[in-house]
Every structure is written in C-alpha cells, then in structure tokens.
Scaffold this motif. Structure first.
Motif, PDB file in Angstrom:
ATOM      1  N   UNK A 151       0.810  -1.209   0.000  1.00  0.00           N
ATOM      2  CA  UNK A 151       0.000   0.000   0.000  1.00  0.00           C
ATOM      3  C   UNK A 151       0.855   1.276   0.000  1.00  0.00           C
ATOM      4  N   UNK A 152       1.875   1.300  -0.861  1.00  0.00           N
ATOM      5  CA  UNK A 152       2.768   2.455  -0.959  1.00  0.00           C
ATOM      6  C   UNK A 152       2.019   3.639  -1.550  1.00  0.00           C
ATOM      7  N   UNK A 174       6.312   4.901 -12.128  1.00  0.00           N
ATOM      8  CA  UNK A 174       7.365   3.878 -12.005  1.00  0.00           C
ATOM      9  C   UNK A 174       8.557   4.411 -11.219  1.00  0.00           C
ATOM     10  N   UNK A 175       9.078   5.532 -11.666  1.00  0.00           N
ATOM     11  CA  UNK A 175      10.283   6.082 -11.041  1.00  0.00           C
ATOM     12  C   UNK A 175      10.011   6.512  -9.608  1.00  0.00           C
ATOM     13  N   UNK A 176       8.918   7.209  -9.373  1.00  0.00           N
ATOM     14  CA  UNK A 176       8.600   7.678  -8.020  1.00  0.00           C
ATOM     15  C   UNK A 176       8.445   6.486  -7.069  1.00  0.00           C
ATOM     16  N   UNK A 177       7.797   5.423  -7.531  1.00  0.00           N
ATOM     17  CA  UNK A 177       7.633   4.232  -6.681  1.00  0.00           C
ATOM     18  C   UNK A 177       8.979   3.677  -6.251  1.00  0.00           C
ATOM     19  N   UNK A 180       1.616   8.305  -6.223  1.00  0.00           N
ATOM     20  CA  UNK A 180       1.475   6.853  -6.093  1.00  0.00           C
ATOM     21  C   UNK A 180       0.330   6.600  -5.121  1.00  0.00           C
ATOM     22  N   UNK A 181      -0.569   5.710  -5.493  1.00  0.00           N
ATOM     23  CA  UNK A 181      -1.750   5.491  -4.658  1.00  0.00           C
ATOM     24  C   UNK A 181      -2.014   4.001  -4.455  1.00  0.00           C
ATOM     25  N   UNK A 203       5.552   9.917   2.331  1.00  0.00           N
ATOM     26  CA  UNK A 203       5.584   8.516   1.924  1.00  0.00           C
ATOM     27  C   UNK A 203       4.863   7.708   2.992  1.00  0.00           C
ATOM     28  N   UNK A 204       3.861   6.941   2.545  1.00  0.00           N
ATOM     29  CA  UNK A 204       3.071   6.130   3.465  1.00  0.00           C
ATOM     30  C   UNK A 204       3.053   4.692   2.971  1.00  0.00           C
TER      31      UNK A 204
END
Length: 152
Positions: A7-8, A45-48, A22-23, A63-64
């Motif tokens: 759950x990023x 993609x990159x942010x993840x 990102x959700x 970031x959660x």
C-alpha cells in the motif's frame, strides 16, 4: 520475501494542493527474482522505486505504507542507515542510461567512486573491482573500457 511493498502511497504538497503520485502500490520480490517495472510515462514507475530506495528527499513529499527489506521496515529509517543499504544490498537501474553516467568522467572512475562510497578500499582495489565487474557482464576488453567515457 526479500522485499515486500504494501500500500505504498507518495504525495507531494504543491501550491495547487496535494498531488498523489502513487496510490496504493503493492508487490513482493523473492530472493534471486528480478523485477521489471513497465508503464506509461508519468505512471509512477520512477517515483515508486525512488521511494523504495529512500531517494525521495523533497520536504514536500509524504511517503506512506510499508517497504520491508529482509523483514526490516525502510519507511522512516534514518538516511544514514538507508545509505548503508543502497549500493551494498539494494540497487536499481534507471530507465535512461544516457543520464546514468556523467559524460566528463571515465566509466571506470565513476564505478570506482560508487564502490568506494560503500566500501573502505583503496582507489587501486576499487579499479580492480571495476574491471572484474565489467568482465562479469561480458564487457568486451574490460580494462580498456574502464578508461572510456560514456559517449564512447
């Protein structure tokens, strides 16, 4: 599981409000597996993966979720501890190889610098390791390749 992401969520505070880049991304990676991330430009993609690597340093970023590497939670881990993992145990290959290396330094110098950033070894030992690594990935004439620049 060597890497487990649950759950990023990554958001950025902007002048126009909160932007959720990102959700709810989740995935698992077992030892010896290779993860290839594909998607449209701007899909996250990159942010993840920057979040997984602990490379998002923007003070407006949140970031959660959970990122566990070998059972150890990485979200909230101090930068110094993340730095110890990066390059030693965790790495990623960025999608644009033309911007991965600096054009004004030789390939050997750049790889050796990364080795020395993570290992307490001399320049000459680092260069020996660079040659070994280039040989491992079947680079033609690794010794000669070390003195070339990325554009060559």
């Amino acid at each position: 599981m060597i890497l487990s992401v649950r759950d990023l969520r990554v958001s950025f505070r902007t002048n126009d409000g909160l932007v959720r880049a990102i959700d709810g991304v989740s995935f698992d990676l077992k030892e010896s597996e290779i993860l290839g991330v594909v998607g449209e430009s701007g899909s996250g993609k990159t942010v993840s993966l920057l979040a997984v690597m602990g490379l998002i340093t923007d003070p407006n970023a949140t970031i959660e979720g959970s990122i566990r590497y070998k059972g150890r939670e990485l979200v909230g881990l101090p930068a110094r501890e993340l730095r110890r993992l990066r390059g030693n145990e965790i790495a990623m290959i960025f999608q644009d190889p033309m911007t991965a290396l600096t054009p004004v330094y030789t390939i050997g110098w750049q790889i050796a610098e990364q080795i020395r950033a993570h290992r307490n070894i001399s320049k000459s030992k680092a260069m020996e390791r660079v040659e070994e690594l280039l040989a491992e990935v079947n680079f033609p004439n690794p010794h000669e390749a070390m003195s070339r620049y990325p554009h060559q």
